[in-house]
Design a protein around this motif. Structure first.
Motif, PDB file in Angstrom:
ATOM      1  N   GLU A   1      27.829  16.773  47.100  1.00 44.88           N
ATOM      2  CA  GLU A   1      28.796  16.667  46.007  1.00 44.88           C
ATOM      3  C   GLU A   1      28.830  17.935  45.159  1.00 44.88           C
ATOM      4  N   GLN A   2      27.829  18.801  45.326  1.00 42.06           N
ATOM      5  CA  GLN A   2      27.840  20.086  44.637  1.00 42.06           C
ATOM      6  C   GLN A   2      28.937  21.004  45.166  1.00 42.06           C
ATOM      7  N   ASP A   3      29.502  20.654  46.331  1.00 41.22           N
ATOM      8  CA  ASP A   3      30.586  21.458  46.913  1.00 41.22           C
ATOM      9  C   ASP A   3      31.957  21.074  46.363  1.00 41.22           C
ATOM     10  N   ALA A   4      32.002  20.121  45.449  1.00 40.66           N
ATOM     11  CA  ALA A   4      33.294  19.682  44.901  1.00 40.66           C
ATOM     12  C   ALA A   4      34.058  20.861  44.305  1.00 40.66           C
ATOM     13  N   TYR A   5      35.342  20.920  44.604  1.00 37.09           N
ATOM     14  CA  TYR A   5      36.264  21.954  44.122  1.00 37.09           C
ATOM     15  C   TYR A   5      35.992  23.334  44.737  1.00 37.09           C
ATOM     16  N   ARG A   6      35.239  23.374  45.809  1.00 39.34           N
ATOM     17  CA  ARG A   6      35.037  24.641  46.506  1.00 39.34           C
ATOM     18  C   ARG A   6      36.242  24.906  47.418  1.00 39.34           C
ATOM     19  N   ARG A   7      36.706  26.144  47.446  1.00 36.47           N
ATOM     20  CA  ARG A   7      37.823  26.497  48.329  1.00 36.47           C
ATOM     21  C   ARG A   7      37.320  26.561  49.767  1.00 36.47           C
ATOM     22  N   VAL A   8      38.036  25.869  50.648  1.00 33.68           N
ATOM     23  CA  VAL A   8      37.637  25.821  52.051  1.00 33.68           C
ATOM     24  C   VAL A   8      38.868  26.008  52.928  1.00 33.68           C
ATOM     25  N   THR A   9      38.611  26.347  54.196  1.00 32.24           N
ATOM     26  CA  THR A   9      39.661  26.391  55.202  1.00 32.24           C
ATOM     27  C   THR A   9      39.247  25.504  56.366  1.00 32.24           C
ATOM     28  N   VAL A  10      40.226  24.952  57.018  1.00 32.18           N
ATOM     29  CA  VAL A  10      39.963  24.133  58.196  1.00 32.18           C
ATOM     30  C   VAL A  10      41.143  24.305  59.153  1.00 32.18           C
ATOM     31  N   THR A  11      40.825  24.455  60.414  1.00 38.50           N
ATOM     32  CA  THR A  11      41.841  24.653  61.449  1.00 38.50           C
ATOM     33  C   THR A  11      41.810  23.475  62.408  1.00 38.50           C
TER      34      THR A  11
END
Length: 246
Positions: free
Chosen positions: A64-74
């Motif tokens: 849950e510490q990754d909340a609001y982290r910018r990510v990409t997924v293909t």
């Protein structure tokens, strides 16, 4: 004649004052701690939403510490399994369009592609991306708990009112699904769904709460002082004078 103190009453009042002062002061200190925690959280989130995106983590590689982290997924969208989640919006009654995206490893990530006015969403009048796509957005924690007046999800009838990813992926029969979802960013092309609707705003009223608790502690202390002062200035019983001429 010296003033006599009513010890049972005095002890009771002292204990009540002590509990009140200690309790309200503790709540004030707790709110100060929450204030620094909230400021740190806001700073962390502000850094994350402007950072270079990283690959979306797998189902077991996130927290849950990754909340609001910018990510990409293909991967490839499964548009025939879109999930509509009702929401009020700037466009009136609307729906979030959550679409499962399957990666080349077989992992499913629910992508919130954006908002669509309710009448258009229910009629299926919104764009669909075919083929392999790369999505950039913010990793969001599943909305497992409803708000005060929110309606409960109805998986049996396909009615959804919050983005409870665990319930949604279970109802859809996905075994290898990420327990979070991704809020897709606003794309260059206009139209529906309209991404980039994430509201990153945290209410921070902890300072006012702390001041309120400390003020209540001060009120209790002032009341206790007044009680002590009242005992000190109470009328002293004076022995009657002896008449030597009687």
């Amino acid at each position: 004649m010296p003033l006599s103190i009513r010890w049972p009453r005095f002890i009771f009042v002292s204990l009540v004052a002590l509990v009140g002062i200690a309790g309200f002061s503790s709540l004030g200190v707790w709110q100060i701690q929450r204030l620094y925690w909230k400021r740190d959280l806001i700073e962390q989130v502000d850094t994350r939403i402007h950072a270079v995106p990283i690959p979306a983590p797998g189902p077991a590689g996130w927290s849950e510490q990754d909340a609001y982290r910018r990510v990409t997924v293909t991967g490839r969208f499964l548009h025939d399994e879109d999930v509509l989640i009702y929401t009020p919006s700037d466009y009136g009654p609307a729906d979030w369009v959550l679409t499962p995206l399957v990666t080349d490893t077989g992992m499913i990530i629910m992508v919130n592609r954006g908002v669509v006015p309710d009448t258009r969403a229910r009629a299926g009048e919104y764009a669909r991306d075919d083929g392999t796509v790369t999505v950039t957005g913010l990793l969001r924690v599943s909305e497992d708990k409803g708000w005060l007046f929110s309606r409960e999800n109805d998986p049996a009838n396909g009615h959804w009112y919050r983005r409870d990813i665990g319930s949604i992926t279970t109802a859809m029969g996905y075994d290898n699904a990420a327990p979070y979802f991704v809020d897709q960013e606003l794309g260059a092309a206009a139209g529906w769904p309209r991404g980039g609707q994430t509201v990153v705003q945290f209410r921070n009223a902890h300072l006012s709460y702390a001041l309120t608790w400390f003020a209540l502690a001060g009120v209790v202390f002032a009341g206790y002082v007044l009680v002590l002062w009242g005992h000190r200035t109470a009328k002293v019983c004076v022995a009657p004078a002896v008449d030597h001429h009687a």
